[in-house]
Motif scaffolding. Structure first.
Motif, short mmCIF file in Angstrom:
data_model
loop_
_atom_site.label_atom_id
_atom_site.label_comp_id
_atom_site.label_asym_id
_atom_site.label_seq_id
_atom_site.Cartn_x
_atom_site.Cartn_y
_atom_site.Cartn_z
N LYS A 3 0.72 -1.26 0.01
CA LYS A 3 -0.01 -0.03 0.06
C LYS A 3 0.89 1.17 0.08
O LYS A 3 1.95 1.40 0.83
N GLU A 4 0.49 2.19 -0.79
CA GLU A 4 0.96 3.67 -0.78
C GLU A 4 0.89 4.40 0.36
O GLU A 4 -0.25 4.56 0.86
N SER A 5 2.05 4.63 0.96
CA SER A 5 1.97 5.72 2.35
C SER A 5 1.42 7.25 1.67
O SER A 5 2.07 7.73 0.79
N VAL A 6 0.35 7.72 2.23
CA VAL A 6 0.00 9.16 1.79
C VAL A 6 -0.62 9.73 3.14
O VAL A 6 -0.71 9.06 4.09
N VAL A 7 -0.64 11.15 2.75
CA VAL A 7 -1.00 11.82 3.87
C VAL A 7 -2.53 12.44 3.51
O VAL A 7 -2.54 12.67 2.16
N LEU A 8 -3.59 12.41 4.37
CA LEU A 8 -4.96 12.85 4.06
C LEU A 8 -5.11 14.42 4.45
O LEU A 8 -4.52 14.83 5.46
N GLY A 9 -5.41 15.08 3.38
CA GLY A 9 -5.70 16.53 3.76
C GLY A 9 -7.09 16.98 3.69
O GLY A 9 -7.94 16.60 2.63
N ILE A 10 -7.57 17.68 4.72
CA ILE A 10 -9.02 18.10 4.88
C ILE A 10 -9.40 19.47 4.98
O ILE A 10 -8.59 20.20 5.79
N SER A 18 -13.71 19.51 0.91
CA SER A 18 -12.55 19.08 0.14
C SER A 18 -11.78 17.93 0.98
O SER A 18 -11.38 18.12 2.12
N LEU A 19 -11.36 16.83 0.37
CA LEU A 19 -10.36 16.02 0.79
C LEU A 19 -9.21 15.66 -0.26
O LEU A 19 -9.54 15.84 -1.71
N ALA A 20 -8.08 15.49 -0.04
CA ALA A 20 -6.91 15.28 -0.87
C ALA A 20 -5.86 14.31 -0.16
O ALA A 20 -5.73 14.42 0.96
N MET A 21 -5.61 13.46 -1.25
CA MET A 21 -4.16 12.57 -0.55
C MET A 21 -3.25 12.67 -1.35
O MET A 21 -3.05 12.86 -2.69
N ILE A 74 -2.91 5.30 5.18
CA ILE A 74 -2.83 6.76 5.72
C ILE A 74 -1.96 6.90 6.74
O ILE A 74 -1.99 6.27 7.79
N VAL A 75 -0.96 7.82 6.72
CA VAL A 75 0.26 7.78 7.65
C VAL A 75 0.19 8.97 8.61
O VAL A 75 0.64 9.29 9.56
N ALA A 76 -0.61 10.21 8.10
CA ALA A 76 -0.90 11.25 8.68
C ALA A 76 -2.00 11.92 8.27
O ALA A 76 -2.52 11.69 7.11
N ILE A 77 -2.62 12.88 9.05
CA ILE A 77 -3.79 13.86 8.61
C ILE A 77 -3.64 15.09 8.98
O ILE A 77 -3.07 15.46 9.87
N SER A 78 -3.96 15.87 8.21
CA SER A 78 -3.88 17.44 8.27
C SER A 78 -5.22 17.87 7.90
O SER A 78 -5.93 17.63 6.98
N SER A 79 -5.41 19.08 8.69
CA SER A 79 -6.59 19.72 8.52
C SER A 79 -6.34 21.35 8.44
O SER A 79 -5.78 21.79 9.17
#
Length: 325
Positions: A3-10, A18-21, A74-79
């Motif tokens: 699985k690809e490591s991604v950061v989720l933005g909100i 809006s959501l983006a990875m 998902i390795v981190a989340i930012s908002s």
């Protein structure tokens, strides 16, 4: 399959959920947005209604995003948790992004990074251009809710932002939307207004401009246009002239700001930055004066979570002492 490591933005702004990875190399994996519904004839939403729509919409676009992606981790989340990177900056709509992001990060034991909506716009503009400015620069943030000229000092993560000037009443986007809705166009109206213009067959009705030092007033120009709507002017001329009035005002705002801050690099971000007439006017005026004027890619000028995701990637890499590349 790994699985690809991604950061989720909100980001949950006044206009869009809006959501983006983004992966750890800065490549956008997915970008999902849902424009909030506004009743015909209205020029915006109350904060409570916008917040309710965000709460209802987040699970929907989460499902869309999950169904359309390759396997990811998902390795981190930012908002985006507030409008500006200031201590007392607050707007209820951003509670949705903060609550959603914080809850998921706690459940999954992930890092959670908080940024401002304004930082997201600036980062989205830079990211869309593949641009990295390591020295102080000026930014013009023009959107439905904001018209500000800013002094930007890049930090390891995010930006130190000082407001140089802006509007004393309406934002550029509000001015444009109010005229568009009066012309019976959907809200937000800017993109619909642009489609009406035949650039080879329009005339400028010379809407007055009001700029004092580093502050614009759009209330006077709006009143002028509202009165002209009763006269026998073509809609395309009214629209073109409104855009010209905004462009002339922004040009004077920038020129006055440069008297106080000797910057050569200027980034233009926010939804109004995608307007071709305003963009062409500012480019023609400012680039001939030896300034480096950067407009974010049109798709990433409007409200999105891409900039918030990119900032989250920076935060994650810095926290883990990794290098983007």
């Amino acid at each position: 399959m790994d699985k690809e490591s991604v950061v989720l933005g909100i980001d949950t702004s006044n206009y869009t959920t809006s959501l983006a990875m983004m992966d750890l190399h800065g490549k956008l994996v997915t970008d999902e947005r849902r424009v909030l519904s506004v009743k015909e004839g209205m020029v915006g939403l109350r904060q409570s209604e916008a917040l309710f729509q965000h709460i209802k919409g987040l699970p929907v676009i989460c499902k869309t995003m999950a169904e359309g992606c390759t396997p990811f981790k998902i390795v981190a989340i930012s908002s985006a948790v507030k409008p500006r990177p200031l201590e007392n900056s607050y707007m209820p709509v951003f509670v949705a992004a903060e609550s959603f992001g914080s809850t998921m990060s706690t459940l999954w034991n992930l890092p959670f990074y908080e940024f401002s909506h304004q930082e997201g716009h600036i980062m989205a503009g830079l990211w869309s251009l593949g641009l990295q400015l390591n020295k102080p620069f000026m930014a013009l943030h023009i959107s439905g809710g904001t018209t500000e000229v800013l002094s930007i000092i890049p930090k390891k993560i995010g930006f130190e932002i000082e407001i140089i000037g802006g509007t004393s009443d309406l934002s550029a986007g509000q001015f444009i939307d109010r005229i568009g809705v009066k012309l019976n166009l959907p809200f937000p109206a800017g993109a619909h207004m642009e489609k009406i213009i035949d650039i080879n067959n329009v005339k400028d009705i010379n809407i007055p401009v009001s700029v004092k030092d580093t502050f614009i007033s759009f209330s006077g120009p709006e009143t002028f246009v509202q009165r002209r709507l009763k006269d026998d002017f073509k809609a395309s001329d009214i629209i073109y002239s409104t855009f010209q009035s905004v462009a002339k005002s922004l040009y004077l705002l920038i020129k006055n700001s440069l008297k106080k801050y000797d910057y050569k690099d200027i980034l233009v971000a926010g939804g109004v930055a995608s307007n071709k007439i305003i963009k062409n006017f500012l480019e023609e005026k400012l680039q001939s004066e030896g300034l480096n004027l950067y407009f974010g890619t049109s798709k990433y000028c409007s409200d999105n979570a891409v900039g918030i995701a990119a900032l989250g990637v920076d935060g994650y890499l810095q926290q883990n002492k990794m290098k983007l590349g």
